[in-house]
Design a protein around this motif. Sequence first.
Motif, PDB file in Angstrom:
ATOM      1  N   SER B  38       0.819  -1.221   0.000  1.00  0.00           N
ATOM      2  CA  SER B  38       0.000   0.000   0.000  1.00  0.00           C
ATOM      3  C   SER B  38       0.851   1.268   0.000  1.00  0.00           C
ATOM      4  CB  SER B  38      -0.956  -0.006   1.203  1.00  0.00           C
ATOM      5  OG  SER B  38      -0.217  -0.244   2.377  1.00  0.00           O
ATOM      6  N   ARG B  39       2.114   1.176   0.498  1.00  0.00           N
ATOM      7  CA  ARG B  39       2.943   2.375   0.610  1.00  0.00           C
ATOM      8  C   ARG B  39       3.844   2.610  -0.604  1.00  0.00           C
ATOM      9  NH1 ARG B  39       3.522   3.394   6.328  1.00  0.00           N
ATOM     10  NH2 ARG B  39       1.371   3.354   7.018  1.00  0.00           N
ATOM     11  N   LEU B  40       4.137   1.543  -1.337  1.00  0.00           N
ATOM     12  CA  LEU B  40       5.078   1.644  -2.444  1.00  0.00           C
ATOM     13  C   LEU B  40       4.587   2.673  -3.467  1.00  0.00           C
ATOM     14  CD1 LEU B  40       7.642  -0.082  -2.593  1.00  0.00           C
ATOM     15  CD2 LEU B  40       6.456  -1.583  -4.184  1.00  0.00           C
ATOM     16  N   THR B  41       5.453   3.628  -3.853  1.00  0.00           N
ATOM     17  CA  THR B  41       4.997   4.668  -4.776  1.00  0.00           C
ATOM     18  C   THR B  41       5.597   4.527  -6.169  1.00  0.00           C
ATOM     19  OG1 THR B  41       6.702   6.036  -3.781  1.00  0.00           O
ATOM     20  CG2 THR B  41       4.426   6.450  -3.087  1.00  0.00           C
ATOM     21  N   ASP B  42       6.831   4.020  -6.250  1.00  0.00           N
ATOM     22  CA  ASP B  42       7.486   3.874  -7.552  1.00  0.00           C
ATOM     23  C   ASP B  42       6.683   2.915  -8.437  1.00  0.00           C
ATOM     24  OD1 ASP B  42      10.866   3.670  -8.610  1.00  0.00           O
ATOM     25  OD2 ASP B  42       9.146   2.781  -9.642  1.00  0.00           O
ATOM     26  N   GLU B  43       6.152   3.414  -9.540  1.00  0.00           N
ATOM     27  CA  GLU B  43       5.311   2.622 -10.452  1.00  0.00           C
ATOM     28  C   GLU B  43       6.000   1.325 -10.877  1.00  0.00           C
ATOM     29  OE1 GLU B  43       2.262   3.565 -12.862  1.00  0.00           O
ATOM     30  OE2 GLU B  43       1.754   3.949 -10.770  1.00  0.00           O
ATOM     31  N   HIS B  44       7.296   1.481 -11.200  1.00  0.00           N
ATOM     32  CA  HIS B  44       8.045   0.327 -11.665  1.00  0.00           C
ATOM     33  C   HIS B  44       8.134  -0.752 -10.587  1.00  0.00           C
ATOM     34  CE1 HIS B  44      10.918  -2.025 -13.880  1.00  0.00           C
ATOM     35  NE2 HIS B  44      11.740  -1.988 -12.854  1.00  0.00           N
ATOM     36  N   LEU B  45       8.396  -0.307  -9.358  1.00  0.00           N
ATOM     37  CA  LEU B  45       8.502  -1.274  -8.259  1.00  0.00           C
ATOM     38  C   LEU B  45       7.151  -1.915  -7.947  1.00  0.00           C
ATOM     39  CD1 LEU B  45      11.008   0.342  -5.744  1.00  0.00           C
ATOM     40  CD2 LEU B  45      11.357  -1.610  -7.264  1.00  0.00           C
ATOM     41  N   VAL B  46       6.096  -1.133  -8.052  1.00  0.00           N
ATOM     42  CA  VAL B  46       4.761  -1.686  -7.814  1.00  0.00           C
ATOM     43  C   VAL B  46       4.486  -2.784  -8.838  1.00  0.00           C
ATOM     44  CG1 VAL B  46       2.285  -1.210  -7.833  1.00  0.00           C
ATOM     45  CG2 VAL B  46       3.843   0.413  -6.774  1.00  0.00           C
ATOM     46  N   ASP B  47       4.841  -2.484 -10.092  1.00  0.00           N
ATOM     47  CA  ASP B  47       4.631  -3.468 -11.149  1.00  0.00           C
ATOM     48  C   ASP B  47       5.463  -4.717 -10.883  1.00  0.00           C
ATOM     49  OD1 ASP B  47       3.626  -4.239 -13.844  1.00  0.00           O
ATOM     50  OD2 ASP B  47       5.781  -4.288 -14.249  1.00  0.00           O
ATOM     51  N   LEU B  48       6.719  -4.510 -10.488  1.00  0.00           N
ATOM     52  CA  LEU B  48       7.598  -5.645 -10.208  1.00  0.00           C
ATOM     53  C   LEU B  48       7.018  -6.515  -9.089  1.00  0.00           C
ATOM     54  CD1 LEU B  48      10.414  -6.842 -10.977  1.00  0.00           C
ATOM     55  CD2 LEU B  48      11.286  -5.661  -8.960  1.00  0.00           C
ATOM     56  N   MET B  49       6.571  -5.868  -8.025  1.00  0.00           N
ATOM     57  CA  MET B  49       6.032  -6.617  -6.897  1.00  0.00           C
ATOM     58  C   MET B  49       4.747  -7.345  -7.307  1.00  0.00           C
ATOM     59  SD  MET B  49       5.399  -5.324  -3.006  1.00  0.00           S
ATOM     60  CE  MET B  49       4.588  -6.358  -1.802  1.00  0.00           C
ATOM     61  N   PHE B  50       3.956  -6.676  -8.167  1.00  0.00           N
ATOM     62  CA  PHE B  50       2.740  -7.334  -8.654  1.00  0.00           C
ATOM     63  C   PHE B  50       3.105  -8.612  -9.416  1.00  0.00           C
ATOM     64  CE2 PHE B  50      -0.303  -8.296 -11.965  1.00  0.00           C
ATOM     65  CZ  PHE B  50      -1.512  -8.265 -11.295  1.00  0.00           C
ATOM     66  N   GLN B  51       4.088  -8.481 -10.320  1.00  0.00           N
ATOM     67  CA  GLN B  51       4.507  -9.656 -11.101  1.00  0.00           C
ATOM     68  C   GLN B  51       4.983 -10.776 -10.176  1.00  0.00           C
ATOM     69  OE1 GLN B  51       4.001  -9.724 -14.219  1.00  0.00           O
ATOM     70  NE2 GLN B  51       3.845  -7.574 -14.815  1.00  0.00           N
ATOM     71  N   ILE B  52       5.738 -10.393  -9.148  1.00  0.00           N
ATOM     72  CA  ILE B  52       6.249 -11.406  -8.217  1.00  0.00           C
ATOM     73  C   ILE B  52       5.098 -12.091  -7.483  1.00  0.00           C
ATOM     74  CG2 ILE B  52       7.507 -11.731  -6.037  1.00  0.00           C
ATOM     75  CD1 ILE B  52       9.514  -9.636  -7.007  1.00  0.00           C
ATOM     76  N   MET B  53       4.145 -11.304  -7.000  1.00  0.00           N
ATOM     77  CA  MET B  53       3.027 -11.875  -6.246  1.00  0.00           C
ATOM     78  C   MET B  53       2.190 -12.816  -7.115  1.00  0.00           C
ATOM     79  SD  MET B  53       3.040 -11.068  -3.121  1.00  0.00           S
ATOM     80  CE  MET B  53       4.686 -10.598  -2.666  1.00  0.00           C
ATOM     81  N   LEU B  54       1.952 -12.370  -8.366  1.00  0.00           N
ATOM     82  CA  LEU B  54       1.165 -13.222  -9.268  1.00  0.00           C
ATOM     83  C   LEU B  54       1.934 -14.501  -9.581  1.00  0.00           C
ATOM     84  CD1 LEU B  54      -1.275 -13.726 -11.071  1.00  0.00           C
ATOM     85  CD2 LEU B  54      -0.166 -12.406 -12.882  1.00  0.00           C
ATOM     86  N   ALA B  55       3.217 -14.348  -9.926  1.00  0.00           N
ATOM     87  CA  ALA B  55       4.035 -15.517 -10.257  1.00  0.00           C
ATOM     88  C   ALA B  55       4.129 -16.462  -9.068  1.00  0.00           C
ATOM     89  CB  ALA B  55       5.424 -15.073 -10.704  1.00  0.00           C
ATOM     90  N   ALA B  56       4.308 -15.894  -7.874  1.00  0.00           N
ATOM     91  CA  ALA B  56       4.411 -16.732  -6.682  1.00  0.00           C
ATOM     92  C   ALA B  56       3.109 -17.493  -6.442  1.00  0.00           C
ATOM     93  CB  ALA B  56       4.750 -15.873  -5.470  1.00  0.00           C
ATOM     94  N   SER B  57       1.969 -16.819  -6.669  1.00  0.00           N
ATOM     95  CA  SER B  57       0.678 -17.499  -6.491  1.00  0.00           C
ATOM     96  C   SER B  57       0.556 -18.666  -7.456  1.00  0.00           C
ATOM     97  CB  SER B  57      -0.476 -16.532  -6.753  1.00  0.00           C
ATOM     98  OG  SER B  57      -0.333 -15.382  -5.970  1.00  0.00           O
ATOM     99  N   LEU B  58       0.935 -18.432  -8.726  1.00  0.00           N
ATOM    100  CA  LEU B  58       0.819 -19.488  -9.730  1.00  0.00           C
ATOM    101  C   LEU B  58       1.755 -20.645  -9.404  1.00  0.00           C
ATOM    102  CD1 LEU B  58       0.649 -17.342 -13.008  1.00  0.00           C
ATOM    103  CD2 LEU B  58      -1.246 -18.329 -11.706  1.00  0.00           C
ATOM    104  N   ALA B  59       3.017 -20.301  -9.077  1.00  0.00           N
ATOM    105  CA  ALA B  59       3.988 -21.347  -8.763  1.00  0.00           C
ATOM    106  C   ALA B  59       3.550 -22.116  -7.515  1.00  0.00           C
ATOM    107  CB  ALA B  59       5.373 -20.743  -8.565  1.00  0.00           C
ATOM    108  N   GLY B  60       3.055 -21.368  -6.520  1.00  0.00           N
ATOM    109  CA  GLY B  60       2.598 -22.015  -5.301  1.00  0.00           C
ATOM    110  C   GLY B  60       1.423 -22.948  -5.556  1.00  0.00           C
ATOM    111  N   ALA B  61       0.525 -22.521  -6.433  1.00  0.00           N
ATOM    112  CA  ALA B  61      -0.630 -23.357  -6.772  1.00  0.00           C
ATOM    113  C   ALA B  61      -0.176 -24.596  -7.535  1.00  0.00           C
ATOM    114  CB  ALA B  61      -1.631 -22.557  -7.603  1.00  0.00           C
ATOM    115  N   TRP B  62       0.767 -24.414  -8.450  1.00  0.00           N
ATOM    116  CA  TRP B  62       1.271 -25.570  -9.217  1.00  0.00           C
ATOM    117  C   TRP B  62       1.945 -26.570  -8.294  1.00  0.00           C
ATOM    118  CZ3 TRP B  62       5.815 -28.120 -10.104  1.00  0.00           C
ATOM    119  CH2 TRP B  62       5.814 -29.028 -11.169  1.00  0.00           C
ATOM    120  N   ASN B  63       2.650 -26.021  -7.307  1.00  0.00           N
ATOM    121  CA  ASN B  63       3.407 -26.832  -6.356  1.00  0.00           C
ATOM    122  C   ASN B  63       2.521 -27.832  -5.596  1.00  0.00           C
ATOM    123  OD1 ASN B  63       5.740 -27.482  -4.744  1.00  0.00           O
ATOM    124  ND2 ASN B  63       4.897 -26.187  -3.124  1.00  0.00           N
TER     125      ASN B  63
END
Lengths: 243, 344
Positions: B38-63
């Motif tokens: 909620s605090r992250l302001t840098d657009e690029h970092l927000v996008d990066l963290m979003f990608q990580i969270m989505l990827a982690a969810s998918l990988a975790g689900a596959w696992n």
Amino acid sequence: MDQVLLQINDLHVAYGELRVLQGVSLQVKAGELVSLLGGNGSGKSTTQKTILGFVRPTSGQILFEGERLDTLSIPEIIRKGITMVPEGRRVFPFMAVRENLLLGAWVRRNERAELKHDLERVLELFPILRTRLNQLAGSMSGGEQQIVAMARALMMRPKLVLMDEPTMGLAPKLVDEVLELIQTVNRNGIAVLLVEQNARTALGFTDRAYVLERGRLVIEGPSKDLLTNERVRSAYLGELSQA
Amino acid sequence: MNTNTISTRIQPSLQAASLGRTVTLWVIIVGALYITASRLTDEHLVDLMFQIMLAASLAGAWNIVGGFGGQIALGHAAFFGIGAYTSTILFQHYHLTPWIGMLAGALFAALLATLIGAVTLRLRGPFFAMTTVAFTELVRIIVKNWDSLTGGTRGLWIPWEPNPWNFSFSDRNSYLLVAVTLAVLVFSTTAIMAKTKLGFLLNALREDADAARSVGVKATRARLISFAISAAFVALGGTLYAQYSLSIDPTSVLSFDISIQMALMSAVGGLGTVIGPALGAIAAVTSSSLLRGWFGGELGALHLLLYGVLFILVMLYARGGLLGMAINVKKRLTRRFGQGQSDV
């Protein structure tokens, strides 16, 4: 004690077109030690798998204490009092010995108090496991794994244990130890149906034996008699007939 | 990794202490994630963290299927695509909010997984993997050719009209918060599963399916349940991806590459462990983002190449993945300095 425990009548099993068992009939009485002999592909393991419900027969009957088994699921059959020591031991390598043993009583997993009691009873029978309860089963020697597999099969307090080549791949000294353990199990009133390739070993210490060839029973009788049977001697004991 | 229900029942007091610690740690991590998101302001970092969270969810689900169950499924892109298309189609044709469409997609994916699983989960190793690949192709071909519903190869566009009720936000942080929630949901489920009956069963089935069946474990049922849970989570990720990227087409949500990525991240991080896939996702997303930044467009595929090399190295030298490596290092340090605790 002569009560019939397991009665198999004219059992036929096929894998697709391949007919593996063609009219096998046998029985095991309570507390008996019976061996089932035969070469590779003769149907020994299939017979055991059919008894436990892994494979469904195409025809014939399997009765256990007078009740039909061949329509029941594996867990139901285990509940009736039949368990198996599978070929190649098949312990769960990355689980501790305790977990392996408790899995043996999986179908009774909710009876916790009794599970504790059963574990204790099995450990009394196989004291060597007591200090190894937290060891990963896969880190044990072949002989020890065989003991774990046998102990696992006893967790259900079975009346009949099916053992599929328990001595396979073991050093000769260990073979004797395992055979002794099988006798220990049997002395506790548990019937054993032992599948063996090594006929001499099996005939030496079982009560009765059946010989399977290509899905058919060819010889049956008291083990002592089979040791001197001409056909058994030439085909399974590696002794050339005198002729 | 070898903790399980039955022994938990027998030694409740022993396990309770470490359980309390795990839960505390988990609450701290989750709290930190939400605050950062909620605090992250840098657009690029927000996008990066979003990608990580989505990827982690998918990988975790596959696992859940591939790691815990040991069944190398290579068709999870199908569930990702089903999630993305179901919510998008329901929204465009019936004006159903994607929040509900998301659940519908998850339900649909779970249902399909159960049907497919009933047939394929009996198959072993490569045969199972091949049928899951074929299933994805089947879904992709249907989507590609059902033009009136799916837009065919052109895909579907989601108009950007910020309205939280329609799962559409004016700021990226809100999407990120949803992604964090999905990841928390996936990893909490996995953690609970690992400690309960289902996880224990999947473990036993992975180690030796025949032996497990011979003691009366109902193999197919346990695997179907895990397959359905896994598929549903991946479908939720599909909707999230669709709402975030505002467009979907067969290549972006149904390609074989997506299935492979889920498996790779899970394996690189640590198969069959709870947090391994998250580590794999962090490694995969950050490295590909950095490499893309360094090498620009011409060498856009370079990150995939390097990722492939990393995967091979892990398979050769560190079967336990990044998490396994970390545990080994910790063990060595503990041995050398004779302190610290050895529970992992």
